[in-house]
Structures are given as C-alpha cells and as structure tokens.
Design a protein around this motif. Sequence first.
Motif, PDB file in Angstrom:
ATOM      1  N   UNK A  76      20.830  14.012   3.258  1.00 12.77           N
ATOM      2  CA  UNK A  76      21.413  13.008   4.165  1.00 12.77           C
ATOM      3  C   UNK A  76      20.385  11.934   4.505  1.00 12.77           C
ATOM      4  N   UNK A  77      19.134  12.345   4.690  1.00  7.91           N
ATOM      5  CA  UNK A  77      18.083  11.377   4.984  1.00  7.91           C
ATOM      6  C   UNK A  77      17.864  10.444   3.797  1.00  7.91           C
ATOM      7  N   UNK A  78      17.887  10.994   2.584  1.00  7.99           N
ATOM      8  CA  UNK A  78      17.722  10.169   1.378  1.00  7.99           C
ATOM      9  C   UNK A  78      18.872   9.168   1.238  1.00  7.99           C
ATOM     10  N   UNK A  79      20.095   9.628   1.529  1.00 11.12           N
ATOM     11  CA  UNK A  79      21.267   8.739   1.429  1.00 11.12           C
ATOM     12  C   UNK A  79      21.125   7.559   2.385  1.00 11.12           C
ATOM     13  N   UNK A  80      20.747   7.839   3.632  1.00 11.55           N
ATOM     14  CA  UNK A  80      20.591   6.773   4.613  1.00 11.55           C
ATOM     15  C   UNK A  80      19.400   5.883   4.256  1.00 11.55           C
ATOM     16  N   UNK A  81      18.313   6.486   3.777  1.00 15.00           N
ATOM     17  CA  UNK A  81      17.141   5.709   3.397  1.00 15.00           C
ATOM     18  C   UNK A  81      17.475   4.768   2.239  1.00 15.00           C
ATOM     19  N   UNK A  82      18.281   5.226   1.294  1.00 20.68           N
ATOM     20  CA  UNK A  82      18.692   4.367   0.176  1.00 20.68           C
ATOM     21  C   UNK A  82      19.513   3.187   0.694  1.00 20.68           C
ATOM     22  N   UNK A  83      20.408   3.454   1.630  1.00 20.59           N
ATOM     23  CA  UNK A  83      21.219   2.390   2.208  1.00 20.59           C
ATOM     24  C   UNK A  83      20.316   1.374   2.909  1.00 20.59           C
TER      25      UNK A  83
ATOM     26  N   UNK B 136       0.829  -1.205   0.000  1.00 21.51           N
ATOM     27  CA  UNK B 136       0.000   0.000   0.000  1.00 21.51           C
ATOM     28  C   UNK B 136       0.863   1.254   0.000  1.00 21.51           C
ATOM     29  N   UNK B 137       0.363   2.256  -0.691  1.00 22.92           N
ATOM     30  CA  UNK B 137       1.055   3.543  -0.734  1.00 22.92           C
ATOM     31  C   UNK B 137       0.813   4.234   0.591  1.00 22.92           C
ATOM     32  N   UNK B 138       1.844   4.887   1.112  1.00 22.54           N
ATOM     33  CA  UNK B 138       1.694   5.566   2.391  1.00 22.54           C
ATOM     34  C   UNK B 138       0.611   6.630   2.290  1.00 22.54           C
ATOM     35  N   UNK B 139      -0.259   6.621   3.261  1.00 16.44           N
ATOM     36  CA  UNK B 139      -1.319   7.627   3.305  1.00 16.44           C
ATOM     37  C   UNK B 139      -1.078   8.531   4.498  1.00 16.44           C
TER      38      UNK B 139
ATOM     39  N   UNK C 214      17.121   0.798   2.381  1.00 16.69           N
ATOM     40  CA  UNK C 214      16.320   0.098   1.374  1.00 16.69           C
ATOM     41  C   UNK C 214      17.149  -0.983   0.683  1.00 16.69           C
ATOM     42  N   UNK C 215      18.396  -0.686   0.389  1.00 16.49           N
ATOM     43  CA  UNK C 215      19.276  -1.688  -0.232  1.00 16.49           C
ATOM     44  C   UNK C 215      19.489  -2.872   0.706  1.00 16.49           C
ATOM     45  N   UNK C 216      19.690  -2.600   1.980  1.00 14.42           N
ATOM     46  CA  UNK C 216      19.879  -3.676   2.967  1.00 14.42           C
ATOM     47  C   UNK C 216      18.610  -4.516   3.079  1.00 14.42           C
ATOM     48  N   UNK C 217      17.466  -3.852   3.112  1.00 15.05           N
ATOM     49  CA  UNK C 217      16.204  -4.587   3.212  1.00 15.05           C
ATOM     50  C   UNK C 217      16.025  -5.456   1.973  1.00 15.05           C
ATOM     51  N   UNK C 218      16.268  -4.884   0.811  1.00 16.24           N
ATOM     52  CA  UNK C 218      16.081  -5.613  -0.447  1.00 16.24           C
ATOM     53  C   UNK C 218      16.990  -6.838  -0.503  1.00 16.24           C
ATOM     54  N   UNK C 219      18.210  -6.692  -0.062  1.00 15.43           N
ATOM     55  CA  UNK C 219      19.141  -7.814  -0.135  1.00 15.43           C
ATOM     56  C   UNK C 219      18.980  -8.778   1.047  1.00 15.43           C
TER      57      UNK C 219
ATOM     58  N   UNK D 148       9.674   9.091  -0.254  1.00 16.03           N
ATOM     59  CA  UNK D 148       9.858   7.657  -0.048  1.00 16.03           C
ATOM     60  C   UNK D 148      10.980   7.202  -0.979  1.00 16.03           C
ATOM     61  N   UNK D 149      11.980   6.557  -0.414  1.00 14.22           N
ATOM     62  CA  UNK D 149      13.101   6.059  -1.206  1.00 14.22           C
ATOM     63  C   UNK D 149      12.853   4.584  -1.475  1.00 14.22           C
ATOM     64  N   UNK D 150      12.952   4.204  -2.748  1.00 10.88           N
ATOM     65  CA  UNK D 150      12.709   2.814  -3.135  1.00 10.88           C
ATOM     66  C   UNK D 150      13.955   2.211  -3.762  1.00 10.88           C
ATOM     67  N   UNK D 151      14.172   0.970  -3.426  1.00  7.46           N
ATOM     68  CA  UNK D 151      15.221   0.191  -4.065  1.00  7.46           C
ATOM     69  C   UNK D 151      14.629  -1.189  -4.287  1.00  7.46           C
ATOM     70  N   UNK D 152      14.402  -1.533  -5.533  1.00  8.97           N
ATOM     71  CA  UNK D 152      13.720  -2.784  -5.828  1.00  8.97           C
ATOM     72  C   UNK D 152      12.322  -2.716  -5.265  1.00  8.97           C
TER      73      UNK D 152
END
Length: 191
Positions: A71-78, A16-19, A80-85, A30-34
């Motif tokens: 800085x928040x986007x950079x950490x969020x990307x990291x 679901x998309x954040x509401x 998201x990458x950890x979650x994805x992997x 929202x930062x997405x990776x995969x």
Amino acid sequence: MKAGGDKRVTTHAAAPVSRPRKGGKGPCATVRFGSASVPIYLSESKGRKRYLIAHYREGKRMRRAFTDLAAARKEAMFVAQRIQSGLQHVTDLKPHERDSFKKAVEMLDPMGIPLVAAVEDYVQARKVAQSESLVMMAADYRRVCKPLSRANVGQLVEKLLVSKSEDGASKAYLANLKTVLTRFAAAFPGD
C-alpha cells in the motif's frame, strides 16, 4: 572549448541517494517515476511495523503511514507521478478518497452520467425526500407508475380503436376516428 573543437558538456549532478540518518535507518525502499523519487521509511513501535512515505508539497513535508509495504508503494508511486508531472498541488485526496472517486466514476460510466450531475441529482432528491429512503421512494414510484412499453403510432391507433369499440362508441364516430388516426399513423410511423 578544448583545442580541436571539443565542447565540454556540463551535466547536473544526480539527486543524492538517501543515506541513513545518524542513529537511525534510511529509507527501506524508494519509489521512482521519471526523475521523481519518494522514499518509504520503516518505523517499528511496540512490535508493529508501519511504512511511512515522505515528500514535500508546497514547501511542507508531508508524511503518511501504511500498515503494509504494498500500500505504501502504491501511494508512493502515485505521489511520484504527481511530482513528475508537476501536479502535486492539484490532487490533495487521501488514498481512500481517491479510490472512492474512481469507483463512483466507474459506476456511473455505463449510464453516461458525469459524477457532478449524479451528485447534484442526489442532493436535490435528498432535499425532497427529507428523511425517507430514496430507494423506497423510487420503488414506490415504479410500483405506482408502471413503465411505459414502447409502441409505434399504428399499434396505438389499433389499441385505441378497439378500446373505443369496447366502450360502445357509435359506428360513425369509430369510422371518423379510424380515418383520421390512420392518416396520422401513416404520416408519423415512428414510436
């Protein structure tokens, strides 16, 4: 199955998309990776803006605050990458710890020394040095113990013969030394 051989394909609903929350705001980004996504929330307090990232790790909700969105986007990307992997649990380093780790590895890379070996060496040196500065001890060592210049065996034989001659060694001794060391130099021509 439908008539005519059609197969029905069941698809899973997308996350679901954040509401926006009741009485509040939803994520400002929202930062997405995969398929992994990490929301970034904007929080304002006393005229200051803070960007919060929120995610779950080992069943617990984790939040971190940043003063700027980049800085928040950079950490969020990291994250998201950890979650994805699937490795979210592996690295629990804070952003500044992760940056320090990367910098230490970069500094050691030209010397070909692994970080663990460098830390072990440092700890042993610190135990020996106690309260003395390691840099000062190394400088004193370098001053006292001059670095050796590289030379091949033939050059060293020549220097030794000249030195012995200047010290007043007998001609018989010098002739014997020259014979033995010249053969040695011929057998071992390397450095």
